[in-house]
Design a protein around this motif. Structure first.
Motif, mmCIF file in Angstrom:
data_model
loop_
_atom_site.group_PDB
_atom_site.id
_atom_site.type_symbol
_atom_site.label_atom_id
_atom_site.label_comp_id
_atom_site.label_asym_id
_atom_site.label_seq_id
_atom_site.Cartn_x
_atom_site.Cartn_y
_atom_site.Cartn_z
ATOM 1 N N TYR A 88 -11.571 -79.069 -17.136
ATOM 2 C CA TYR A 88 -10.399 -78.544 -17.836
ATOM 3 C C TYR A 88 -9.447 -77.861 -16.858
ATOM 4 O O TYR A 88 -8.231 -78.058 -16.911
ATOM 5 C CB TYR A 88 -10.845 -77.564 -18.917
ATOM 6 C CG TYR A 88 -9.716 -76.852 -19.629
ATOM 7 C CD1 TYR A 88 -9.037 -77.465 -20.678
ATOM 8 C CD2 TYR A 88 -9.331 -75.573 -19.246
ATOM 9 C CE1 TYR A 88 -8.002 -76.822 -21.331
ATOM 10 C CE2 TYR A 88 -8.299 -74.919 -19.887
ATOM 11 C CZ TYR A 88 -7.637 -75.554 -20.934
ATOM 12 O OH TYR A 88 -6.604 -74.913 -21.566
ATOM 13 N N LYS A 89 -9.994 -77.062 -15.941
ATOM 14 C CA LYS A 89 -9.161 -76.355 -14.976
ATOM 15 C C LYS A 89 -8.500 -77.324 -14.008
ATOM 16 O O LYS A 89 -7.329 -77.165 -13.649
ATOM 17 C CB LYS A 89 -10.002 -75.337 -14.208
ATOM 18 C CG LYS A 89 -10.506 -74.189 -15.051
ATOM 19 C CD LYS A 89 -11.425 -73.285 -14.256
ATOM 20 C CE LYS A 89 -11.971 -72.156 -15.117
ATOM 21 N NZ LYS A 89 -12.926 -71.303 -14.359
ATOM 22 N N VAL A 90 -9.241 -78.334 -13.583
ATOM 23 C CA VAL A 90 -8.706 -79.305 -12.631
ATOM 24 C C VAL A 90 -7.555 -80.104 -13.230
ATOM 25 O O VAL A 90 -6.530 -80.347 -12.587
ATOM 26 C CB VAL A 90 -9.831 -80.258 -12.159
ATOM 27 C CG1 VAL A 90 -9.239 -81.480 -11.460
ATOM 28 C CG2 VAL A 90 -10.781 -79.527 -11.226
ATOM 29 N N LEU A 91 -7.698 -80.500 -14.501
ATOM 30 C CA LEU A 91 -6.707 -81.380 -15.115
ATOM 31 C C LEU A 91 -5.576 -80.636 -15.810
ATOM 32 O O LEU A 91 -4.578 -81.242 -16.201
ATOM 33 C CB LEU A 91 -7.397 -82.305 -16.126
ATOM 34 C CG LEU A 91 -8.479 -83.228 -15.552
ATOM 35 C CD1 LEU A 91 -9.042 -84.115 -16.650
ATOM 36 C CD2 LEU A 91 -7.928 -84.068 -14.412
ATOM 37 N N GLY A 92 -5.725 -79.324 -15.962
ATOM 38 C CA GLY A 92 -4.690 -78.563 -16.658
ATOM 39 C C GLY A 92 -3.327 -78.670 -16.027
ATOM 40 O O GLY A 92 -2.297 -78.682 -16.716
ATOM 41 N N GLU A 125 -2.685 -77.884 -7.846
ATOM 42 C CA GLU A 125 -3.619 -77.191 -8.726
ATOM 43 C C GLU A 125 -4.977 -77.888 -8.735
ATOM 44 O O GLU A 125 -6.027 -77.248 -8.767
ATOM 45 C CB GLU A 125 -3.050 -77.104 -10.138
ATOM 46 C CG GLU A 125 -3.839 -76.201 -11.062
ATOM 47 C CD GLU A 125 -3.045 -75.746 -12.275
ATOM 48 O OE1 GLU A 125 -3.669 -75.271 -13.234
ATOM 49 O OE2 GLU A 125 -1.799 -75.863 -12.252
ATOM 50 N N LEU A 126 -4.951 -79.221 -8.689
ATOM 51 C CA LEU A 126 -6.199 -79.974 -8.620
ATOM 52 C C LEU A 126 -6.968 -79.605 -7.354
ATOM 53 O O LEU A 126 -8.182 -79.384 -7.388
ATOM 54 C CB LEU A 126 -5.907 -81.471 -8.654
ATOM 55 C CG LEU A 126 -7.116 -82.416 -8.562
ATOM 56 C CD1 LEU A 126 -6.879 -83.664 -9.400
ATOM 57 C CD2 LEU A 126 -7.393 -82.842 -7.122
ATOM 58 N N ALA A 127 -6.276 -79.537 -6.216
ATOM 59 C CA ALA A 127 -6.929 -79.218 -4.952
ATOM 60 C C ALA A 127 -7.557 -77.827 -4.988
ATOM 61 O O ALA A 127 -8.616 -77.591 -4.389
ATOM 62 C CB ALA A 127 -5.925 -79.314 -3.811
ATOM 63 N N PHE A 128 -6.934 -76.901 -5.699
ATOM 64 C CA PHE A 128 -7.430 -75.524 -5.761
ATOM 65 C C PHE A 128 -8.741 -75.433 -6.539
ATOM 66 O O PHE A 128 -9.658 -74.713 -6.146
ATOM 67 C CB PHE A 128 -6.370 -74.621 -6.404
ATOM 68 C CG PHE A 128 -6.763 -73.174 -6.457
ATOM 69 C CD1 PHE A 128 -6.630 -72.355 -5.351
ATOM 70 C CD2 PHE A 128 -7.274 -72.630 -7.627
ATOM 71 C CE1 PHE A 128 -7.014 -71.026 -5.403
ATOM 72 C CE2 PHE A 128 -7.656 -71.298 -7.703
ATOM 73 C CZ PHE A 128 -7.527 -70.487 -6.571
#
Length: 303
Positions: free
Chosen positions: A214-218, A263-266
């Motif tokens: 969820y965090k990666v794709l948000g 954001e995905l990389a983070f």
């Protein structure tokens, strides 16, 4: 259709025998190129690595059968760049040796996936199904045997290359049967930023913890980036982490996708871009409610 900047000649490798649907895809996507048949996907990838081929045509998903597992295992470690995509309509043809007819046919030979897609013609003609290793290979066998009681189901190209006659075209049960391919090369060939109809393929890993995906794709939802495919698979048999292969619309240097990828990389581990390439014209022509090109995302949604 060739990519706008594709060379006018070269060698493109594929998995299968001459006349396979992958061979047909090569000829349509790269007209004028020589095609190199390979026994396995790994051999097709190796042919590009060692210079025997300039590119490889790698099947990645089918509208009926879903993803192609071998590619998901091989592509991340292949060291190649995705430089294009191609959608190939699968039009099964029933073929036999010259002089054969539908009335003389007794046994039907083809690959097991194709066999599952032609139940109608098998029942109609009362044929005995015989599974072979390849669609084009079944055409080769029927040509070698020379028996009018044995027929094959393969592409029209396979009939042409093996001197067979087509007894009936489009014997597949589903008219939307389509295979999508990645076109891979040793060198990246990215279209410029801002060019419309661009696809980016991303590989990333997340820990098997609550909310990780969820965090990666948000960031993609927040940035308004459309995701066309999402595939998941375990790494080395481990249940501790999951790797994902994702296709999204846009260029990494476009502002929206750039923010989403940051954001995905983070939140992810080992994120990398496998390719940035022009979207195939097929995407503009296919109806928006079709399953073609969406099988991976739909499978991921069921997780």
């Amino acid at each position: 259709m060739s990519a706008p900047n594709a060379p006018t000649h070269g060698i493109i490798a594929f998995q299968g025998r001459p006349g396979a649907y992958s061979d047909l895809a090569c000829r349509q996507a790269r007209p004028g190129w020589a095609t190199l048949p390979c026994a396995t996907f790994a051999e097709a990838i190796a042919a590009v690595h060692d210079g025997r081929a300039d590119q490889a045509m790698l099947a990645c998903e089918n509208s009926l059968a879903g993803r192609v597992p071998d590619i998901h295992a091989l592509l991340p470690q292949a060291g190649l760049h995705i430089v294009g995509e191609h959608f190939q309509r699968v039009e099964h043809c029933l073929m036999g040796v010259p002089g054969s007819t539908l009335a003389t046919a007794r046994r039907i030979h083809t690959h097991p996936v194709a066999m599952a897609q032609i139940r109608g013609i098998i029942d109609e003609l009362g044929l005995t199904p015989v599974v072979e290793f390849d669609t084009a290979g079944s055409a080769e066998l029927v040509a070698q045997w020379g028996n009018p009681e044995d027929v094959a189901v393969a592409s029209s190209l396979a009939a042409e290359l093996n001197g067979l006659v087509i007894l009936r075209r489009n014997v597949e049960d589903a008219s939307h049967n389509t295979t999508r391919f990645y076109i891979a090369s040793r060198d990246a060939a990215r279209p410029p930023a801002g060019q419309p109809d661009t696809i980016t393929t991303v590989l990333f890993r997340v820990r098997n913890t609550a909310g990780a995906l969820y965090k990666v794709l948000g960031g993609f939802a927040t940035a308004g980036v459309n995701m066309t495919r999402l595939e998941s698979y375990m790494l080395d048999g481990s249940f501790a982490a999951t790797q994902f292969l994702m296709d999204v619309e846009g260029h990494p240097n476009d502002p929206a996708l750039s923010r989403a990828l940051a954001e995905l990389a983070f939140f992810s581990e080992n994120a990398s871009i496998l390719g940035v390439y022009p979207a195939a014209p097929f995407r503009r022509d296919v109806p928006q409610n079709t399953d073609v090109g969406q099988t991976g995302a739909k499978q991921a949604d069921k997780r």
